[in-house]
Design a protein around this motif. Sequence first.
Motif, PDB file in Angstrom:
ATOM      1  N   ASN A 118     -33.385  26.708 -45.563  1.00  0.00           N
ATOM      2  CA  ASN A 118     -33.915  26.049 -44.370  1.00  0.00           C
ATOM      3  C   ASN A 118     -33.369  26.686 -43.101  1.00  0.00           C
ATOM      4  O   ASN A 118     -32.185  27.011 -43.033  1.00  0.00           O
ATOM      5  N   ALA A 119     -34.216  26.837 -42.108  1.00  0.00           N
ATOM      6  CA  ALA A 119     -33.715  27.139 -40.767  1.00  0.00           C
ATOM      7  C   ALA A 119     -33.094  25.856 -40.209  1.00  0.00           C
ATOM      8  O   ALA A 119     -33.520  24.752 -40.532  1.00  0.00           O
ATOM      9  N   ALA A 120     -32.077  26.010 -39.374  1.00  0.00           N
ATOM     10  CA  ALA A 120     -31.352  24.846 -38.867  1.00  0.00           C
ATOM     11  C   ALA A 120     -31.102  24.968 -37.370  1.00  0.00           C
ATOM     12  O   ALA A 120     -31.178  26.055 -36.779  1.00  0.00           O
ATOM     13  N   SER A 121     -30.818  23.842 -36.780  1.00  0.00           N
ATOM     14  CA  SER A 121     -30.187  23.774 -35.468  1.00  0.00           C
ATOM     15  C   SER A 121     -28.784  23.205 -35.712  1.00  0.00           C
ATOM     16  O   SER A 121     -28.490  22.740 -36.818  1.00  0.00           O
ATOM     17  N   ILE A 122     -27.921  23.269 -34.718  1.00  0.00           N
ATOM     18  CA  ILE A 122     -26.549  22.800 -34.921  1.00  0.00           C
ATOM     19  C   ILE A 122     -26.100  21.991 -33.713  1.00  0.00           C
ATOM     20  O   ILE A 122     -26.249  22.426 -32.562  1.00  0.00           O
ATOM     21  N   ASP A 146     -14.103  30.517 -36.677  1.00  0.00           N
ATOM     22  CA  ASP A 146     -15.260  30.152 -37.497  1.00  0.00           C
ATOM     23  C   ASP A 146     -16.506  30.812 -36.951  1.00  0.00           C
ATOM     24  O   ASP A 146     -16.602  31.102 -35.753  1.00  0.00           O
ATOM     25  N   ILE A 147     -17.474  31.034 -37.856  1.00  0.00           N
ATOM     26  CA  ILE A 147     -18.785  31.546 -37.478  1.00  0.00           C
ATOM     27  C   ILE A 147     -19.829  30.609 -38.072  1.00  0.00           C
ATOM     28  O   ILE A 147     -19.782  30.306 -39.269  1.00  0.00           O
ATOM     29  N   LEU A 148     -20.759  30.136 -37.255  1.00  0.00           N
ATOM     30  CA  LEU A 148     -21.842  29.279 -37.729  1.00  0.00           C
ATOM     31  C   LEU A 148     -23.169  29.963 -37.449  1.00  0.00           C
ATOM     32  O   LEU A 148     -23.380  30.480 -36.340  1.00  0.00           O
ATOM     33  N   VAL A 149     -24.039  29.984 -38.450  1.00  0.00           N
ATOM     34  CA  VAL A 149     -25.306  30.708 -38.341  1.00  0.00           C
ATOM     35  C   VAL A 149     -26.459  29.754 -38.629  1.00  0.00           C
ATOM     36  O   VAL A 149     -26.467  29.064 -39.650  1.00  0.00           O
ATOM     37  N   THR A 150     -27.464  29.747 -37.744  1.00  0.00           N
ATOM     38  CA  THR A 150     -28.570  28.792 -37.879  1.00  0.00           C
ATOM     39  C   THR A 150     -29.549  29.170 -38.980  1.00  0.00           C
ATOM     40  O   THR A 150     -30.101  28.307 -39.653  1.00  0.00           O
ATOM     41  N   HIS A 151     -29.784  30.497 -39.154  1.00  0.00           N
ATOM     42  CA  HIS A 151     -30.711  30.930 -40.197  1.00  0.00           C
ATOM     43  C   HIS A 151     -30.512  32.414 -40.468  1.00  0.00           C
ATOM     44  O   HIS A 151     -29.698  33.076 -39.812  1.00  0.00           O
ATOM     45  N   ALA A 152     -31.258  32.946 -41.431  1.00  0.00           N
ATOM     46  CA  ALA A 152     -30.933  34.247 -42.020  1.00  0.00           C
ATOM     47  C   ALA A 152     -31.499  35.460 -41.297  1.00  0.00           C
ATOM     48  O   ALA A 152     -31.126  36.584 -41.624  1.00  0.00           O
ATOM     49  N   HIS A 153     -32.381  35.286 -40.343  1.00  0.00           N
ATOM     50  CA  HIS A 153     -32.978  36.445 -39.691  1.00  0.00           C
ATOM     51  C   HIS A 153     -31.903  37.312 -39.029  1.00  0.00           C
ATOM     52  O   HIS A 153     -30.928  36.806 -38.472  1.00  0.00           O
ATOM     53  N   ILE A 199     -22.761  19.793 -27.689  1.00  0.00           N
ATOM     54  CA  ILE A 199     -23.605  20.951 -27.382  1.00  0.00           C
ATOM     55  C   ILE A 199     -24.599  21.136 -28.520  1.00  0.00           C
ATOM     56  O   ILE A 199     -24.208  21.233 -29.685  1.00  0.00           O
ATOM     57  N   TYR A 200     -25.867  21.195 -28.181  1.00  0.00           N
ATOM     58  CA  TYR A 200     -26.922  21.351 -29.187  1.00  0.00           C
ATOM     59  C   TYR A 200     -27.478  22.759 -29.120  1.00  0.00           C
ATOM     60  O   TYR A 200     -28.059  23.162 -28.105  1.00  0.00           O
ATOM     61  N   HIS A 201     -27.300  23.524 -30.189  1.00  0.00           N
ATOM     62  CA  HIS A 201     -27.888  24.867 -30.318  1.00  0.00           C
ATOM     63  C   HIS A 201     -29.131  24.718 -31.178  1.00  0.00           C
ATOM     64  O   HIS A 201     -29.049  24.427 -32.367  1.00  0.00           O
ATOM     65  N   ALA A 202     -30.300  24.929 -30.580  1.00  0.00           N
ATOM     66  CA  ALA A 202     -31.563  24.631 -31.261  1.00  0.00           C
ATOM     67  C   ALA A 202     -31.952  25.667 -32.304  1.00  0.00           C
ATOM     68  O   ALA A 202     -32.875  25.434 -33.086  1.00  0.00           O
ATOM     69  N   LEU A 260     -28.748  20.422 -38.374  1.00  0.00           N
ATOM     70  CA  LEU A 260     -29.904  19.550 -38.206  1.00  0.00           C
ATOM     71  C   LEU A 260     -31.189  20.367 -38.350  1.00  0.00           C
ATOM     72  O   LEU A 260     -31.157  21.599 -38.374  1.00  0.00           O
ATOM     73  N   PRO A 261     -32.343  19.704 -38.446  1.00  0.00           N
ATOM     74  CA  PRO A 261     -33.585  20.440 -38.690  1.00  0.00           C
ATOM     75  C   PRO A 261     -33.984  21.389 -37.559  1.00  0.00           C
ATOM     76  O   PRO A 261     -33.736  21.133 -36.381  1.00  0.00           O
ATOM     77  N   ALA A 262     -34.604  22.479 -37.943  1.00  0.00           N
ATOM     78  CA  ALA A 262     -35.339  23.372 -37.043  1.00  0.00           C
ATOM     79  C   ALA A 262     -36.599  23.784 -37.799  1.00  0.00           C
ATOM     80  O   ALA A 262     -36.586  23.835 -39.030  1.00  0.00           O
ATOM     81  N   PHE A 263     -37.657  24.069 -37.090  1.00  0.00           N
ATOM     82  CA  PHE A 263     -38.916  24.439 -37.736  1.00  0.00           C
ATOM     83  C   PHE A 263     -39.178  25.923 -37.491  1.00  0.00           C
ATOM     84  O   PHE A 263     -39.617  26.327 -36.412  1.00  0.00           O
ATOM     85  N   HIS A 264     -38.878  26.721 -38.528  1.00  0.00           N
ATOM     86  CA  HIS A 264     -38.925  28.173 -38.408  1.00  0.00           C
ATOM     87  C   HIS A 264     -38.791  28.746 -39.814  1.00  0.00           C
ATOM     88  O   HIS A 264     -38.376  28.044 -40.744  1.00  0.00           O
ATOM     89  N   SER A 265     -39.129  30.012 -39.979  1.00  0.00           N
ATOM     90  CA  SER A 265     -38.929  30.668 -41.273  1.00  0.00           C
ATOM     91  C   SER A 265     -37.502  31.192 -41.368  1.00  0.00           C
ATOM     92  O   SER A 265     -36.765  31.217 -40.375  1.00  0.00           O
ATOM     93  N   SER A 266     -37.118  31.628 -42.576  1.00  0.00           N
ATOM     94  CA  SER A 266     -35.774  32.184 -42.760  1.00  0.00           C
ATOM     95  C   SER A 266     -35.773  33.071 -43.994  1.00  0.00           C
ATOM     96  O   SER A 266     -35.944  32.583 -45.113  1.00  0.00           O
TER      97      SER A 266
END
Length: 222
Positions: free
Chosen positions: A119-123, A42-49, A132-135, A103-109
């Motif tokens: 939305n930008a995310a944390s996981i 699996d691949i998980l991505v927090t946001h689009a940048h 394990i929290y990836h911010a 979960l929420p992150a505060f950033h652009s995407s």
Amino acid sequence: MVDLKYIGHSAFEITHDDKAVLIDPLVSVNEKYDWHERPITDILVTHAHGDHLGEAIEIAKEKDVEITAIPELAEYCKEQGAKTKPVGLGAWINYSWGRAVFLPAFHSSSLPDGRYGGNAASILFDVDGVRIYHAGDTCLTGEMKTIKELYAPQIALLPIGGNYTMDVEHAAMAAKWLGVRTVIPMHYGTYPEIQADLERFAKLIAYGNTACQILNPAEIKQ
């Protein structure tokens, strides 16, 4: 057994038994990491940048695995020929290796073609009892206090490079609010504008009896 590899920038691999999960796979930053030889499921991505989407699409297509991401980003990846799992914030998603919640992150995407990336995310990952929290990319946010209360993560992967995300001072406070035992700094040093003082960061979080574990991507082992 759960193993965590720091590939570089914000890219990590979590392995459990015979399965490997990639997070924000800008794997091109580390020539020693050979994803072709890894058992990626699996691949998980927090946001689009681009520095977080990285080589996700290429890897997903070759490995025939899904990219889990916020719907707008998942749709873009689908358009590029990858399998996707679109998800929103706030629900557990089950996998063969464990579970995760975006979960929420505060950033652009924004997507590579300039469109809105959702939305930008944390996981938050729960793998064999290890949380394990990836911010992702974020500023310091009070949501981290809620994450401590609801999920009690043991390990936090926190950006410390400043400019686009938290700097060392704000990341040290994030570690305190999250209540984690171990912090692994990320998103620093890759580019001139995100340099960070690792020694200062380690000293700042030591006041809260939190360990700073600095992983060197150059020492990664397959």
